[in-house]
Design an enzyme around this catalytic site. Structure first.
Site, PDB file in Angstrom:
ATOM      1  N   SER A   8     -26.625 109.311 -54.201  1.00  0.00           N
ATOM      2  CA  SER A   8     -26.684 110.775 -54.155  1.00  0.00           C
ATOM      3  C   SER A   8     -27.266 111.342 -55.451  1.00  0.00           C
ATOM      4  CB  SER A   8     -25.273 111.334 -53.950  1.00  0.00           C
ATOM      5  OG  SER A   8     -24.423 110.910 -55.003  1.00  0.00           O
ATOM      6  N   TYR A  39     -21.825 114.010 -52.764  1.00  0.00           N
ATOM      7  CA  TYR A  39     -21.455 113.725 -51.375  1.00  0.00           C
ATOM      8  C   TYR A  39     -19.937 113.804 -51.174  1.00  0.00           C
ATOM      9  CZ  TYR A  39     -26.057 111.648 -50.156  1.00  0.00           C
ATOM     10  OH  TYR A  39     -27.376 111.421 -49.870  1.00  0.00           O
ATOM     11  N   GLY A  40     -19.181 113.442 -52.215  1.00  0.00           N
ATOM     12  CA  GLY A  40     -17.726 113.253 -52.097  1.00  0.00           C
ATOM     13  C   GLY A  40     -16.976 114.366 -51.372  1.00  0.00           C
ATOM     14  N   CYS A  70     -24.262 103.336 -53.475  1.00  0.00           N
ATOM     15  CA  CYS A  70     -23.348 104.465 -53.359  1.00  0.00           C
ATOM     16  C   CYS A  70     -22.250 104.044 -52.383  1.00  0.00           C
ATOM     17  CB  CYS A  70     -24.131 105.659 -52.798  1.00  0.00           C
ATOM     18  SG  CYS A  70     -23.131 107.092 -52.397  1.00  0.00           S
ATOM     19  N   ASN A  71     -21.027 104.028 -52.859  1.00  0.00           N
ATOM     20  CA  ASN A  71     -19.913 103.616 -51.991  1.00  0.00           C
ATOM     21  C   ASN A  71     -19.731 104.589 -50.842  1.00  0.00           C
ATOM     22  OD1 ASN A  71     -18.095 101.405 -53.656  1.00  0.00           O
ATOM     23  ND2 ASN A  71     -19.253 102.743 -54.985  1.00  0.00           N
ATOM     24  N   THR A  72     -19.921 105.871 -51.122  1.00  0.00           N
ATOM     25  CA  THR A  72     -19.697 106.896 -50.095  1.00  0.00           C
ATOM     26  C   THR A  72     -20.723 106.736 -48.970  1.00  0.00           C
ATOM     27  OG1 THR A  72     -19.020 108.337 -51.931  1.00  0.00           O
ATOM     28  CG2 THR A  72     -19.309 109.371 -49.778  1.00  0.00           C
ATOM     29  N   CYS A 182     -16.797 104.095 -57.199  1.00  0.00           N
ATOM     30  CA  CYS A 182     -17.897 105.056 -57.036  1.00  0.00           C
ATOM     31  C   CYS A 182     -18.891 104.698 -58.125  1.00  0.00           C
ATOM     32  CB  CYS A 182     -17.390 106.485 -57.238  1.00  0.00           C
ATOM     33  SG  CYS A 182     -18.706 107.720 -57.468  1.00  0.00           S
ATOM     34  N   THR A 183     -20.180 104.654 -57.783  1.00  0.00           N
ATOM     35  CA  THR A 183     -21.148 104.138 -58.756  1.00  0.00           C
ATOM     36  C   THR A 183     -21.398 105.098 -59.919  1.00  0.00           C
ATOM     37  OG1 THR A 183     -22.959 104.927 -57.336  1.00  0.00           O
ATOM     38  CG2 THR A 183     -22.291 102.617 -57.112  1.00  0.00           C
ATOM     39  N   HIS A 184     -20.933 106.331 -59.818  1.00  0.00           N
ATOM     40  CA  HIS A 184     -21.007 107.218 -60.987  1.00  0.00           C
ATOM     41  C   HIS A 184     -19.949 106.859 -62.038  1.00  0.00           C
ATOM     42  CE1 HIS A 184     -23.405 109.875 -58.356  1.00  0.00           C
ATOM     43  NE2 HIS A 184     -23.721 110.585 -59.429  1.00  0.00           N
TER      44      HIS A 184
HETATM   45  N1  DGL Z   1     -22.138 107.540 -56.355  1.00  0.00           N
HETATM   46  C1  DGL Z   1     -21.539 107.747 -55.113  1.00  0.00           C
HETATM   47  C2  DGL Z   1     -20.503 106.712 -54.750  1.00  0.00           C
HETATM   48  O1  DGL Z   1     -20.610 105.591 -55.165  1.00  0.00           O
HETATM   49  C3  DGL Z   1     -21.296 109.121 -54.554  1.00  0.00           C
HETATM   50  C4  DGL Z   1     -20.910 110.217 -55.454  1.00  0.00           C
HETATM   51  C5  DGL Z   1     -20.968 111.587 -54.789  1.00  0.00           C
HETATM   52  O2  DGL Z   1     -22.082 112.027 -54.508  1.00  0.00           O
HETATM   53  O3  DGL Z   1     -19.903 112.188 -54.588  1.00  0.00           O
HETATM   54  O4  DGL Z   1     -19.575 106.967 -54.027  1.00  0.00           O
END
Ligand code: DGL
Length: 264
Positions: A8, A39-40, A70-72, A182-184
């Site tokens: 995202s 996205y969350g 991105c996990n989501t 979450c990759t962030h």
């Molecule tokens: N980096 C994303 C993840 O791994 C999504 C973060 C988001 O957009 O909320 O879930």
């Protein structure tokens, strides 16, 4: 060959940094869905449509494999993407399985940090019921962290109190591992380290994801003859965001190199 990385926003750069270290002979296309990050807090249907649109743009650019960094997005769309496209697709899921296994001997609990959407998806429940036979996993959404990360807010004076307040309800003596789902979140590993007692380890799924990518590339004969070149794209086509991605990639790459040196 070109490996596509999708997120995202800038979070997937923490996974790309790992890939650039392990697979420097590939070239890369990194796509951030800047029109729709984060996205969350959004609904599953909304996010699914955004992921399909962005990935289709990547396919038109030409990629040989895709990492949904991105996990989501993975929990919402990876199965359908695999049906739609005939190329190797690697998804991400919170590293709960290795964390539970690592913790088994200590009797301590595992705390999974991820987006609210990831933590409420059936895929996450299925993962927990598959691997958490002792009922030792707790889950904590951190809705403010992706917006912080997207605005390059890395000031410990802001983030340390933030993490302390989120963790205030937990008795940290009971926990052995925190999973960054979450990759962030790996952007904050060093800051989080400073607020945690030393017995708690922090794990993410980045190295495992790139091991899986590497195995799939071998299996499909996708041999790299490139030089680790990265083409950045974003759905909003903002030139300033392209600069931000370069800065963020340099930041996570340096952190990764420092952690690896410290581990040697
Ligand atoms: N980096 C994303 C993840 O791994 C999504 C973060 C988001 O957009 O909320 O879930």
């Amino acid at each position: 060959m070109t490996i596509g990385f999708f997120d995202s926003g800038i979070g997937g750069l923490s996974v790309l940094a790992e890939s650039l270290r392990r697979l420097p002979d590939q070239d890369y296309l990194y796509m951030a869905d800047t029109l729709h990050v984060p996205y969350g807090p959004k609904s599953q249907d909304e996010v699914k449509g955004y992921v399909f649109e962005a990935v289709e743009r990547m396919m038109q650019e030409g990629i040989d494999a895709l990492v949904v960094a991105c996990n989501t997005a993975t929990s919402i769309a990876v199965e359908e993407l695999r049906e739609m496209y005939d190329l190797p697709i690697v998804g991400m899921e919170p590293a709960v399985k290795p964390a539970v296994e690592m913790n088994r001997a200590t009797g301590k609990r595992v705390l999974v940090m991820a987006t609210a959407l990831t933590l409420t998806m059936p895929r996450y429940y299925a993962l927990i019921s598959r691997v958490d036979d002792g009922g030792i996993v707790d889950s904590l959404p951190l809705p403010e962290l992706v917006p912080y990360c997207e605005s390059l807010q890395f000031d410990p004076a802001v983030l340390e109190p933030y993490f302390r307040s989120k963790l205030a309800a937990y008795n940290l003596d009971d926990y052995g591992i925190i999973v960054l789902g979450c990759t962030h979140y790996p952007f904050y590993a060093d800051i989080l380290r400073n607020v945690l007692p030393p017995h708690i380890s922090i794990v993410d799924g980045n190295a495992g994801t790139i091991r899986r990518l590497s195995a799939l590339l071998n299996r499909f004969g996708i041999v790299g003859h490139g030089s680790g070149r990265v083409k950045f794209m974003c759905t909003g086509n903002e030139p300033a965001y392209l600069d931000k991605m370069q800065t963020a990639l340099a930041f996570v790459s340096e952190n990764l190199a420092r952690r690896e040196e410290a581990a040697l």
